[in-house]
Design a protein around this motif. Structure first.
Motif, mmCIF file in Angstrom:
data_model
loop_
_atom_site.group_PDB
_atom_site.id
_atom_site.type_symbol
_atom_site.label_atom_id
_atom_site.label_comp_id
_atom_site.label_asym_id
_atom_site.label_seq_id
_atom_site.Cartn_x
_atom_site.Cartn_y
_atom_site.Cartn_z
ATOM 1 N N GLY A 98 -51.286 0.584 32.115
ATOM 2 C CA GLY A 98 -50.465 -0.621 31.960
ATOM 3 C C GLY A 98 -49.062 -1.468 31.437
ATOM 4 O O GLY A 98 -48.872 -1.689 32.188
ATOM 5 N N SER A 99 -48.894 -0.236 30.966
ATOM 6 C CA SER A 99 -47.499 -0.165 30.411
ATOM 7 C C SER A 99 -46.411 0.051 32.181
ATOM 8 O O SER A 99 -45.127 -0.445 32.614
ATOM 9 C CB SER A 99 -46.697 0.523 29.646
ATOM 10 N N ALA A 100 -46.659 0.794 33.143
ATOM 11 C CA ALA A 100 -46.244 1.641 34.161
ATOM 12 C C ALA A 100 -46.282 0.326 35.277
ATOM 13 O O ALA A 100 -46.073 0.098 36.304
ATOM 14 C CB ALA A 100 -47.032 2.625 35.065
ATOM 15 N N LEU A 101 -47.508 -0.737 34.985
ATOM 16 C CA LEU A 101 -47.175 -2.117 36.095
ATOM 17 C C LEU A 101 -47.156 -2.842 35.423
ATOM 18 O O LEU A 101 -47.058 -3.940 36.018
ATOM 19 C CB LEU A 101 -49.412 -2.414 36.395
ATOM 20 N N ALA A 102 -46.231 -2.876 34.163
ATOM 21 C CA ALA A 102 -46.163 -4.060 33.387
ATOM 22 C C ALA A 102 -44.588 -4.753 34.318
ATOM 23 O O ALA A 102 -43.994 -4.035 35.159
ATOM 24 C CB ALA A 102 -44.904 -3.656 32.180
ATOM 25 N N GLY A 103 -44.866 -6.109 34.526
ATOM 26 C CA GLY A 103 -43.725 -7.171 35.508
ATOM 27 C C GLY A 103 -43.877 -6.762 36.846
ATOM 28 O O GLY A 103 -43.157 -7.351 37.422
ATOM 29 N N THR A 104 -44.979 -6.180 36.939
ATOM 30 C CA THR A 104 -45.071 -5.622 38.853
ATOM 31 C C THR A 104 -45.918 -7.143 39.391
ATOM 32 O O THR A 104 -46.128 -7.163 40.964
ATOM 33 C CB THR A 104 -45.827 -4.217 39.102
ATOM 34 N N GLY A 105 -47.176 -7.143 39.576
ATOM 35 C CA GLY A 105 -47.861 -8.490 39.390
ATOM 36 C C GLY A 105 -48.697 -7.055 40.212
ATOM 37 O O GLY A 105 -49.917 -8.095 40.741
ATOM 38 N N LYS A 106 -48.881 -5.719 40.493
ATOM 39 C CA LYS A 106 -49.554 -5.468 40.677
ATOM 40 C C LYS A 106 -51.649 -5.710 40.371
ATOM 41 O O LYS A 106 -51.244 -5.241 39.210
ATOM 42 C CB LYS A 106 -49.348 -3.849 40.670
ATOM 43 N N ARG A 107 -52.320 -5.464 40.916
ATOM 44 C CA ARG A 107 -53.938 -5.335 40.320
ATOM 45 C C ARG A 107 -54.120 -4.627 39.743
ATOM 46 O O ARG A 107 -53.501 -3.128 40.510
ATOM 47 C CB ARG A 107 -55.008 -5.534 41.698
ATOM 48 N N PHE A 108 -55.126 -4.559 38.480
ATOM 49 C CA PHE A 108 -55.279 -2.788 38.177
ATOM 50 C C PHE A 108 -56.741 -3.699 37.329
ATOM 51 O O PHE A 108 -56.989 -4.760 37.046
ATOM 52 C CB PHE A 108 -54.489 -3.282 36.125
ATOM 53 N N LEU B 263 -53.251 -7.326 28.734
ATOM 54 C CA LEU B 263 -52.388 -7.124 29.478
ATOM 55 C C LEU B 263 -51.206 -8.105 31.277
ATOM 56 O O LEU B 263 -50.593 -8.068 31.496
ATOM 57 C CB LEU B 263 -52.262 -5.409 30.408
ATOM 58 N N ILE B 264 -52.568 -8.940 31.076
ATOM 59 C CA ILE B 264 -51.797 -10.282 32.027
ATOM 60 C C ILE B 264 -50.710 -11.025 31.356
ATOM 61 O O ILE B 264 -49.656 -10.683 32.233
ATOM 62 C CB ILE B 264 -52.940 -11.537 32.210
ATOM 63 N N ASP B 265 -50.404 -10.364 29.621
ATOM 64 C CA ASP B 265 -49.332 -11.559 29.045
ATOM 65 C C ASP B 265 -48.071 -10.753 29.961
ATOM 66 O O ASP B 265 -47.094 -10.948 29.602
ATOM 67 C CB ASP B 265 -49.343 -11.525 27.893
ATOM 68 N N SER B 266 -48.006 -9.054 29.570
ATOM 69 C CA SER B 266 -46.900 -7.708 30.643
ATOM 70 C C SER B 266 -46.663 -8.415 31.868
ATOM 71 O O SER B 266 -46.030 -7.518 32.503
ATOM 72 C CB SER B 266 -47.069 -6.810 29.945
ATOM 73 N N GLY B 267 -47.197 -9.081 32.601
ATOM 74 C CA GLY B 267 -47.183 -9.247 34.431
ATOM 75 C C GLY B 267 -48.421 -8.638 35.205
ATOM 76 O O GLY B 267 -47.812 -7.875 35.869
ATOM 77 N N VAL B 268 -49.328 -7.997 34.246
ATOM 78 C CA VAL B 268 -49.959 -7.127 35.324
ATOM 79 C C VAL B 268 -51.483 -8.244 36.031
ATOM 80 O O VAL B 268 -52.042 -9.152 35.160
ATOM 81 C CB VAL B 268 -50.417 -6.278 34.228
ATOM 82 N N SER B 269 -51.978 -8.359 36.863
ATOM 83 C CA SER B 269 -53.249 -9.320 37.602
ATOM 84 C C SER B 269 -54.271 -7.912 37.405
ATOM 85 O O SER B 269 -54.163 -6.919 38.022
ATOM 86 C CB SER B 269 -52.100 -9.265 39.829
ATOM 87 N N VAL B 270 -54.855 -8.652 36.233
ATOM 88 C CA VAL B 270 -55.477 -7.839 36.146
ATOM 89 C C VAL B 270 -57.204 -8.229 36.053
ATOM 90 O O VAL B 270 -57.365 -9.484 36.266
ATOM 91 C CB VAL B 270 -56.266 -7.526 34.120
#
Length: 292
Positions: free
Chosen positions: A95-105, A143-150
């Motif tokens: 999640g930390s690596a995906l933060a702010g990217t909006g990538k799907r997790f 993680l949603i609050d950090s800009g990850v699409s979960v």
């Protein structure tokens, strides 16, 4: 889309791989060993060496992909607390690596343990559900609050002819004990799904899933444990017997809680939202009878 997949050679992950490749996606599979890496290469995947304890490999794989699917989990019940903590830290690292990217997790979790009531996708899974300290879903959703699409996919008993979820543990126990047992009338229920139907659901969530949504990979809403026990008995050629609640703990040991579970679950909303419909004809009982 380039997808980083943990558990890529595992029971579920190995079925997800061909679904993603056939849909035109590229797969970067996490591999702990060279034999696993070679299996992934032969399947047409790129390989990243590492495991759930190698947080740098998890971050690197997440950064190199357009989306992440997390299916890896160590189901050794003798070390469950440690395994759940490892899972929590791994999800946070990706999640930390995906933060702010909006990538799907896409993260794998269990179903809400609402004993005796059919759970739905709108039910919230509490921390420490079922007495297990697994918090995959809770950590992922934060993680949603950090800009990850979960998106979270909740699992019932996943089966094919090789493995049948908790039923495989009951089968091993019945083989040792010489009887296949259930508690009382055995009308408590386990939801179930075929492994190949699960794999299709991951692809659908990858392509069409919604941020913050839970999806239920449920093919059968609730299979009576008596039916499971009787199928095991027929498969092994041992009698199926009913135990009293007092006898259950002594007979089953650590499996007692599992044998008593009554956790039916619905996938109505998942089917409606993603047009997902289980296609495999074999249910849990049939795969037990046909088990290899």
């Amino acid at each position: 889309m380039r997808v980083f997949l943990t558990g890529a050679t595992g029971f579920i992950g190995s079925a997800i791989v061909p679904n993603l490749l056939d849909d035109g996606h590229e797969v970067l599979g996490l591999a702990r060993s060279e034999p696993s890496a070679e299996l992934l290469r032969q399947a047409g995947c790129d390989v990243l060496k590492g495991d759930l304890r190698d947080l740098e490999s998890l971050r690197r794989g997440s950064q190199q992909a357009d989306a992440v699917i997390h299916t890896a989990f160590d189901h050794d019940f003798s070390r469950m607390a440690d395994n759940c903590e490892m899972d929590r830290v791994a999800i946070e690292a990706m999640g930390s690596a995906l933060a702010g990217t909006g990538k799907r997790f896409i993260v794998t979790s269990g179903l809400p343990p609402l004993m005796g009531r059919v759970s739905t996708e709108t039910d919230i899974l509490p921390p420490g559900a079922h007495g297990m300290p697994r918090v995959s879903e809770q950590v992922a959703m934060a993680l949603i609050d950090s800009g990850v699409s979960v998106s979270v996919i909740r699992m019932p008993q996943v089966h094919d002819r090789n493995r049948q979820g908790f039923a495989s543990y009951l089968m091993d126990h019945a083989r040792r004990q010489g009887v296949s047992a259930y508690v009382g009338g055995g009308q408590n229920r386990w939801p179930a799904v075929h492994r190949l139907d699960v794999a299709r659901l991951y692809r659908l969530v990858l392509d069409n899933g919604v941020n913050g949504e839970h999806y239920h990979a449920v093919g059968e809403e609730g299979v009576a444990v008596r039916d499971v026990a009787e199928a095991i008995g027929r498969r092994l050629g041992v009698p199926a017997i009913s135990l009293s609640e007092e006898e259950s703990a002594t007979h089953f040991g650590w499996l007692d809680r599992i044998a008593r579970m009554d956790v039916p679950a619905s996938s109505v909303l998942t089917r409606q939202h993603l047009a997902w419909h289980p296609l495999q004809k074999a249910g849990l009982v049939q795969d037990i009878l046909d088990s290899l």
